[in-house]
Scaffold this active site. Structure first.
Site, PDB file in Angstrom:
ATOM      1  N   SER A   1      58.467  19.933  48.278  1.00  0.00           N
ATOM      2  CA  SER A   1      58.950  20.332  46.969  1.00  0.00           C
ATOM      3  C   SER A   1      57.809  20.897  46.135  1.00  0.00           C
ATOM      4  CB  SER A   1      59.623  19.127  46.298  1.00  0.00           C
ATOM      5  OG  SER A   1      60.454  19.526  45.246  1.00  0.00           O
TER       6      SER A   1
ATOM      7  N   HIS B   1      68.125  18.331  49.013  1.00  0.00           N
ATOM      8  CA  HIS B   1      66.685  18.290  48.799  1.00  0.00           C
ATOM      9  C   HIS B   1      65.996  17.220  49.641  1.00  0.00           C
ATOM     10  CE1 HIS B   1      63.226  19.561  46.512  1.00  0.00           C
ATOM     11  NE2 HIS B   1      62.952  18.340  46.138  1.00  0.00           N
TER      12      HIS B   1
ATOM     13  N   ASP C   1      70.399  22.494  48.889  1.00  0.00           N
ATOM     14  CA  ASP C   1      69.381  21.988  47.973  1.00  0.00           C
ATOM     15  C   ASP C   1      69.666  22.477  46.552  1.00  0.00           C
ATOM     16  OD1 ASP C   1      67.043  21.118  46.731  1.00  0.00           O
ATOM     17  OD2 ASP C   1      65.774  21.676  48.426  1.00  0.00           O
TER      18      ASP C   1
END
Length: 707
Positions: free
Chosen positions: A532, A652, A617
Site C-alpha cells: 500500500s 486491499h 481494492d
C-alpha cells in the site's frame, strides 16, 4: 525451458496539462474495469506470472504445507466477558473462516454459535466481517459483512433468542453503536466516494433510520462508538489533522448531541469516560505528542480542562483506556510501545515492563468497565502472540494464552537486534531485525527489508510463524521504521508527509545502506518489500536507487499518486490532501512530481520485481499497480523478472480465506527465495493436508481510512 513472452499493453496516449506541465498517460485506458480488453489483459498478466513461476510449483506447495504444519488448526481465542456472557471465536480444521460464539455466565456452559462465517461465505470467493456489536441485554447482534473486498459493508441485525434476522438491513455502513435501549442503534453510512458522512438513529422495525447529523466537509470522516462505561455515545468527525467529538447519554437516544470541543485546525482529540469526567487525549496548542486532560461531564468546554499528564517531546501519548478503578495510557518512547497504569484510589502510576529489545504491545478486547484486570497482547519477532491479564492491584501479568507454534519451534535459534541508521540529515532511524542466531556479519546473509512510513502509523514488530520459512533458510528480516510513520511520535509523522515526504524514501535508503555497510547483508542478497503506502515507498526508492537490492515485492502499491490525488471521486482522495498534498495546488504538484513512482519511471535497470494487485481494492485501485507494470515493461532497460499477480476476487487485504491467503504467501516466498538463491526447486510437498492459517503478512494494519 524458455519463459513465455510477457503481456504488452497497448499504448493510448492521453495528454493533460497541469500548471503548465504537459503530462502524457499511455495506460489510462486500463481504468475501464468492465472493458473486456482490460479484463483480458489482467488475465494475461496472471497467466504470465503463473507460467514464469511454474517451475516453483512444487516448492510453493512445500512452503504451504511447511507453514501449515506450524499452526494449531483447531484453536480458540481467549474468552472475554460482556454482560452475562463470555464471547470468543474459534477455528475448525478444514474451514476458511472463524466461528463466533458465546457462553452464558460460565465457561463450562453450553456453547451458543452467533455467527459461522464459513456458512455465510458458502459459494462466495470473499467474505469479511466488519462490525460485531451485541446489545446491552445480550438479545441482539448487529454485524456487517462485505462480500466483494471493496470494503462496502451491509448491516444486519440478528435476534439471538430466535436465531432469525431482523428485517432491518442497511447498505454502506461503516460503524455502529447500540443505545442503552435494546431496540435502538446508531450507524454511519458512506457516500459514493466511500466517505462515512451521515449518522442515523434507527429503531428496529422502523422503515428507515432518522438522520441525526451529516458531515459536510469532505476532509472529514464520521464515526460512532459507545464508551466502555456504557454511559455515553460518541460521534466523531475527523480529518487527518483535526477532530470534533459529540456526545449523548446512552439512555437518551432521542436527545440532543453536544460538542466536547469545536473543531479547530490542527487540533486532534479523543474522548473516553469514567465517573463524572471525560478523559481527553489532546494535542492542542502545538503539543504534537498529546497530553491527557479531564473535563466535567456537565460542561466539558476546553476552558474547564484539567491536566493529568503533561505533553512530552520524547514520549507519544497514543491512547487511553478508562476503567472504574484505574486508567491505562498507551505511550511510545524511543520507538517502542509501553503501557502506563494509574489507579484512582491513590493516583499512583507505574509502567508494565517487557524485556525484549523490540516488540509489539496493544490492548486486547477490554469490554468490562468494572474489572481488576487490563487485558493486553504482547509479541515480538521471537515471542508468539501472548494474551495477558494484568492484575492492577498485584502488579502482576497473568498469561491467558500464547499462540502455539507446532513443529518444535525454538526461539533460541534466532536473535533480535535494535539498530539505528543515520539519515542524510543526521537523524537516527530505528531498525528492528531478526536473524538466525549464527548468521554471520560478513555480507553473506540474505535479508528482507520492509517499510511503510505513512499516516503516523508505526510498523509493528510482530511474530509470524510463516516467517520461520525464511529464517530457517538463513534469511534475515528487518523493518525500517522510517519517518512518516509514528514510531517516534507525531513529529516523526510530520517529517515524512506532505512537502517532507521524500524523507521517508531517503530514510529507507539509509537503513539499507547501513545494513550493507555493517555486514548484515549485501546488495545482491537484499530484497525490499512494502504494501500500500509501503509499496509507494519501495517504488519511489527503486526509481532513485534501482541498484540498492536484488529484488522487490510491492503489495497493492500506491504508485500513481498524482493521477489518484487529482480524482476527487475516488475513495480517500480528498481526505488525504493532508497526508500527500493536493496536486491542484501548484506547490504540491511540483513536489509530488519529484517522487510519484508512475510518473518517474525511466529507462534504467530495475531489480526483479513482484507486484500484487486486487481487482476489488477500494484503497489502492487495481489500475495503479496494473498501469505501473505496463509502463515499467515498456520503459526498463533490463531482462529481470517483472511479475504482476492480480487477485480477481479480493480487496486491499488480499484473499479473505485462510487457505487462500496462505497459498498467496507461499507464492510470494517462493519468488523471494528463488531470487535469493535459497529455493529448493526439487522440493516435494510434505506435512499435513491443507487447513486454515493466519498468513502473517508483513506490514502494519491499515484501516479503511488509509492506504
Amino acid at each position: 525451458m524458455t519463459p513465455p513472452a510477457p503481456p504488452v499493453a497497448r499504448r493510448v496516449p492521453t495528454v493533460t496539462v497541469l500548471h503548465g506541465d504537459v503530462r502524457q498517460d499511455d495506460y489510462a485506458w486500463l481504468r475501464r474495469r468492465d472493458d473486456p480488453e482490460v479484463l483480458a489483459y489482467l488475465r494475461a498478466e496472471n497467466a504470465y506470472a503463473e507460467a514464469v513461476m511454474a517451475p516453483t510449483a512444487p516448492f510453493q506447495e512445500a512452503l504451504y504445507r511447511e507453514m501449515l504444519a506450524r499452526i494449531k488448526e483447531d484453536d480458540q481465542t481467549v474468552p472475554y466477558r460482556f454482560g452475562e456472557h463470555f464471547y470468543y471465536s474459534r477455528t475448525e480444521q478444514g474451514k476458511q473462516y472463524p466461528i463466533y460464539c458465546r457462553k452464558f455466565r460460565s465457561l463450562d456452559a453450553p456453547e451458543e454459535v452467533l455467527l459461522d462465517l464459513n456458512a455465510l461465505a458458502e459459494g462466495r470467493p470473499f467474505l469479511a466481517l466488519g462490525v460485531f456489536a451485541v446489545s446491552d441485554d445480550g438479545h441482539r447482534l448487529a454485524y456487517t459483512l462485505d462480500y466483494t473486498g471493496f470494503r462496502e459493508y451491509t448491516l444486519y441485525v440478528k435476534d439471538l433468542r430466535t436465531g432469525r434476522l431482523e428485517p432491518d438491513r442497511v447498505e454502506r455502513v461503516s460503524t455502529v453503536a447500540w443505545a442503552a435501549a435494546p431496540d435502538v442503534l446508531f450507524y454511519v453510512v458512506e457516500d459514493d466516494a466511500k466517505r462515512p458522512y451521515r449518522l442515523y438513529r434507527h429503531r428496529l422495525g422502523a422503515p428507515a433510520g432518522e438522520l441525526v447529523y451529516e458531515e459536510e466537509d469532505a476532509l472529514f470522516r464520521l464515526w460512532v462508538a459507545r464508551s466502555r462505561s456504557r454511559a455515553f455515545l460518541f460521534a466523531g468527525s475527523a480529518s487527518l489533522t483535526t477532530t470534533e467529538v459529540r456526545y449523548l447519554p446512552a439512555t437518551d437516544p432521542t436527545g440532543g448531541w453536544r460538542v466536547v470541543a469545536r473543531r479547530r485546525k490542527d487540533h486532534e482529540y479523543h474522548v473516553d469516560h469514567g465517573g463524572d469526567r471525560f478523559f481527553i487525549r489532546t494535542n492542542d496548542d502545538g503539543r504534537r505528542n498529546f497530553r491527557l486532560v479531564t473535563a466535567p461531564v456537565a460542561d466539558p468546554d476546553p476552558a474547564r480542562w484539567t491536566e493529568l499528564i503533561a505533553h512530552r517531546e520524547d514520549v507519544m501519548l497514543e491512547d487511553v483506556d478508562v476503567f472504574a478503578d484505574f486508567f491505562v495510557v498507551h505511550e511510545r518512547a524511543e520507538g517502542l510501545p509501553r503501557v502506563r497504569v494509574t489507579t484512582f484510589a491513590d493516583g499512583a502510576s507505574h509502567h508494565i515492563e517487557f524485556p525484549e529489545p523490540a516488540y509489539d504491545l496493544e490492548g486486547e478486547t477490554n469490554a468490562e468497565f468494572v474489572t481488576p484486570f487490563f487485558r493486553l497482547r504482547y509479541q515480538s519477532f521471537l515471542t508468539p502472540p501472548s494474551v495477558f491479564d494484568y492484575d492492577v492491584a498485584a502488579r502482576r501479568l497473568v498469561l491467558r494464552k500464547q499462540t502455539e507454534v507446532l513443529g518444535g519451534y525454538d526461539p533460541a535459534r534466532y536473535r533480535i537486534e535494535r539498530l539505528f541508521a543515520t539519515a542524510p540529515d543526521g537523524v537516527r532511524v530505528p531498525v528492528s531485525l531478526v536473524a538466525p542466531k549464527d548468521a554471520p556479519r560478513d555480507g553473506t546473509t540474505p535479508l528482507v527489508l520492509a517499510g511503510y512510513g505513512a499516516y503516523g502509523i508505526p510498523y509493528p514488530v510482530t511474530f509470524s510463524s510463516n516467517r520461520l520459512s525464511l529464517l530457517e533458510r538463513g534469511v534475515a528480516f528487518a523493518i525500517a521504521h522510517v519517518r512518516g510513520g509514528g514510531e517516534l511520535g507525531k513529529r516523526w509523522h510530520d517529517q515524512g508527509r506532505m512537502l517532507a515526504k521524500r524523507t521517508t524514501f531517503t530514510d529507507f535508503i539509509a537503513v539499507a545502506e547501513h545494513l550493507i555497510a555493517e555486514g548484515y547483508t549485501a546488495r545482491d542478497r537484499l530484497v525490499i518489500e512494502g504494501g500500500s503506502a509501503g509499496g509507494l515507498l519501495v517504488a519511489a526508492v527503486l526509481n532513485e536507487r534501482p541498484d540498492l537490492c536484488r529484488a522487490a515485492v510491492l503489495r497493492v502499491p500506491f504508485v500513481d499518486v498524482i493521477n489518484t490525488m487529482l480524482d476527487e471521486s475516488l475513495p480517500l482522495t480528498v481526505g488525504e490532501f493532508e497526508e500527500w498534498g493536493n496536486p491542484k495546488i501548484r506547490e504540491h504538484y511540483v513536489y509530488l512530481r519529484t517522487y510519484c513512482p508512475y510518473t518517474n519511471l525511466r529507462p534504467q535497470r530495475y531489480p526483479a520485481m513482484l507486484v500484487k494487485a486486487s481487482l476489488n481494492d477500494s484503497q489502492v485501485m487495481y489500475w495503479e499497480p496494473v498501469k505501473y507494470v505496463a509502463k515499467l515493461r515498456a520503459t526498463k532497460a533490463d531482462d529481470h523478472p517483472l511479475l504482476l499477480k492480480i487477485d480477481m476476487d479480493a480487496g486491499h487485504g488480499g484473499p479473505s480465506g485462510r487457505y487462500d491467503a496462505l497459498r498467496d504467501l507461499a507464492f510470494d516466498y517462493a519468488f523471494i527465495l528463488v531470487q535469493l538463491g535459497r529455493a529448493d526447486l526439487s522440493a516435494a510437498p510434505a506435512g499435513r493436508p491443507a487447513a486454515p492459517v493466519d498468513p502473517g503478512l508483513a506490514g502494519p494494519a491499515v484501516g479503511a481510512s488509509g492506504r
